[in-house]
Design an enzyme around this catalytic site. Structure first.
Site, mmCIF file in Angstrom:
data_model
loop_
_atom_site.group_PDB
_atom_site.id
_atom_site.type_symbol
_atom_site.label_atom_id
_atom_site.label_comp_id
_atom_site.label_asym_id
_atom_site.label_seq_id
_atom_site.Cartn_x
_atom_site.Cartn_y
_atom_site.Cartn_z
ATOM 1 N N HIS A 1 -38.960 -10.472 6.022
ATOM 2 C CA HIS A 1 -40.219 -10.545 6.773
ATOM 3 C C HIS A 1 -41.290 -9.667 6.108
ATOM 4 C CE1 HIS A 1 -37.379 -11.426 10.330
ATOM 5 N NE2 HIS A 1 -38.026 -12.535 10.097
ATOM 6 N N LYS B 1 -34.560 -11.385 27.868
ATOM 7 C CA LYS B 1 -33.283 -10.987 28.471
ATOM 8 C C LYS B 1 -32.139 -11.003 27.474
ATOM 9 C CE LYS B 1 -34.120 -11.790 33.324
ATOM 10 N NZ LYS B 1 -34.312 -12.900 34.262
ATOM 11 N N ARG C 1 -37.239 -20.239 3.598
ATOM 12 C CA ARG C 1 -36.162 -19.722 2.746
ATOM 13 C C ARG C 1 -35.374 -20.829 2.076
ATOM 14 N NH1 ARG C 1 -33.253 -16.643 7.356
ATOM 15 N NH2 ARG C 1 -33.946 -18.613 8.263
ATOM 16 N N SER D 1 -32.032 -12.253 10.513
ATOM 17 C CA SER D 1 -31.910 -11.192 11.515
ATOM 18 C C SER D 1 -30.547 -11.223 12.195
ATOM 19 C CB SER D 1 -33.016 -11.333 12.563
ATOM 20 O OG SER D 1 -34.270 -11.271 11.940
HETATM 21 N N1 COA Z 1 -37.014 -13.362 5.796
HETATM 22 C C1 COA Z 1 -35.958 -13.090 6.560
HETATM 23 N N2 COA Z 1 -35.610 -13.800 7.624
HETATM 24 C C2 COA Z 1 -36.382 -14.842 7.929
HETATM 25 C C3 COA Z 1 -37.504 -15.192 7.181
HETATM 26 C C4 COA Z 1 -37.809 -14.409 6.060
HETATM 27 N N3 COA Z 1 -38.839 -14.682 5.270
HETATM 28 N N4 COA Z 1 -38.063 -16.280 7.727
HETATM 29 C C5 COA Z 1 -37.323 -16.581 8.787
HETATM 30 N N5 COA Z 1 -36.304 -15.730 8.908
HETATM 31 C C6 COA Z 1 -35.208 -15.785 9.866
HETATM 32 C C7 COA Z 1 -35.223 -14.795 10.961
HETATM 33 O O1 COA Z 1 -34.608 -13.597 10.543
HETATM 34 C C8 COA Z 1 -34.421 -15.507 12.021
HETATM 35 O O2 COA Z 1 -33.056 -15.354 11.740
HETATM 36 P P1 COA Z 1 -31.927 -15.590 12.836
HETATM 37 O O3 COA Z 1 -32.081 -16.974 13.342
HETATM 38 O O4 COA Z 1 -30.696 -15.366 12.078
HETATM 39 O O5 COA Z 1 -32.147 -14.542 13.886
HETATM 40 C C9 COA Z 1 -34.773 -16.982 11.791
HETATM 41 O O6 COA Z 1 -35.277 -17.043 10.491
HETATM 42 C C10 COA Z 1 -35.831 -17.535 12.684
HETATM 43 O O7 COA Z 1 -36.664 -16.498 13.056
HETATM 44 P P2 COA Z 1 -38.182 -16.482 13.354
HETATM 45 O O8 COA Z 1 -38.979 -16.684 12.128
HETATM 46 O O9 COA Z 1 -38.387 -15.240 14.107
HETATM 47 O O10 COA Z 1 -38.456 -17.751 14.202
HETATM 48 P P3 COA Z 1 -37.904 -18.169 15.590
HETATM 49 O O11 COA Z 1 -37.635 -19.600 15.437
HETATM 50 O O12 COA Z 1 -36.842 -17.287 16.107
HETATM 51 O O13 COA Z 1 -39.139 -17.941 16.544
HETATM 52 C C11 COA Z 1 -41.271 -18.322 17.413
HETATM 53 C C12 COA Z 1 -40.389 -18.374 16.196
HETATM 54 C C13 COA Z 1 -41.195 -16.946 18.056
HETATM 55 C C14 COA Z 1 -42.660 -18.569 16.936
HETATM 56 C C15 COA Z 1 -40.907 -19.484 18.355
HETATM 57 O O14 COA Z 1 -39.567 -19.651 18.555
HETATM 58 C C16 COA Z 1 -41.479 -19.313 19.707
HETATM 59 O O15 COA Z 1 -40.997 -18.579 20.544
HETATM 60 N N6 COA Z 1 -42.567 -20.053 19.947
HETATM 61 C C17 COA Z 1 -43.270 -20.001 21.191
HETATM 62 C C18 COA Z 1 -43.236 -21.291 21.917
HETATM 63 C C19 COA Z 1 -43.977 -22.384 21.194
HETATM 64 O O16 COA Z 1 -45.085 -22.257 20.772
HETATM 65 N N7 COA Z 1 -43.266 -23.503 21.092
HETATM 66 C C20 COA Z 1 -43.768 -24.659 20.438
HETATM 67 C C21 COA Z 1 -43.508 -24.581 18.969
HETATM 68 S S1 COA Z 1 -43.807 -26.144 18.288
#
Ligand code: COA
Length: 163
Positions: free
Chosen positions: A18, A42, A92, A130
């Protein structure tokens, strides 16, 4: 006009992957806001406020045009509230691509004025995630090469409290 970019994610916890995206994305806009999703509070490993505080400490070492905020609605609403015209996501691998294309499409349909920009993760660290960091730490492994020192400490503290 000030160009604001939003980098949304769970950051549970923030990893060096990140940080790589953040350090490059802050050069694409006048201001970069890291938006910590509090949707699954939660079941979160670290609270959204804790994740925000940890990220705030890290970005202070990178550049002075980066902020961090917590959000719990739609990403596109957070972008509008903050006046962001760019959404930044890291890619990635092919699985990220499939998932991200779908999200980018939905977000574009909801907010055509907000452009999604993908940054390719640095090849040397494109295996980071993560959940794997959490798993390795929970099993007593060394996470110091995957996350910044203060975050490794917070992860170990959190695991210590749960154990
Ligand atoms: N380096 C390291 N890890 C990375 C990375 C990078 N460059 N890019 C992504 N990741 C990993 C994260 O560590 C995480 O790993 P994990 O699944 O093992 O925990 C995974 O990729 C996804 O993480 P993240 O990028 O945080 O995305 P997410 O899908 O968990 O959440 C949100 C993204 C918060 C934007 C989304 O889920 C959300 O809550 N949106 C709000 C509701 C919304 O708008 N919905 C409609 C969307 S169309």
């Amino acid at each position: 006009m000030t160009r604001i970019a939003l980098y949304p994610g769970s950051f549970d916890p923030l990893t060096n992957g990140h940080l790589d995206i953040i350090s490059r994305a802050c050069r694409l806009a006048d201001r970069l806001v890291i938006a910590v999703g509090a949707h699954h509070e939660k079941s979160a490993f670290l609270s959204a406020e804790k994740r925000k505080a940890l990220i705030a400490a890290e970005i202070a070492n990178i550049a002075d045009n980066i902020d961090v905020a917590v959000f719990d609605g739609l990403v596109v609403d957070a972008a509008r509230d903050l006046g962001a015209s760019l959404l930044v996501r890291g890619l990635r691998n092919g699985s990220d691509f499939d998932y991200e294309m779908q999200m980018a499409g939905m977000n574009q349909a909801m907010a055509p004025d907000v452009e999604t920009v993908f940054l390719a993760a640095a090849p040397s660290i494109n295996y980071l995630s993560s959940s794997l960091v959490r798993q390795i730490a929970a099993m007593g492994g060394d996470i110091s090469s995957f996350v910044p020192a203060q975050i490794a400490e917070a992860v170990r503290d959190r695991i210590g409290r749960a154990g």
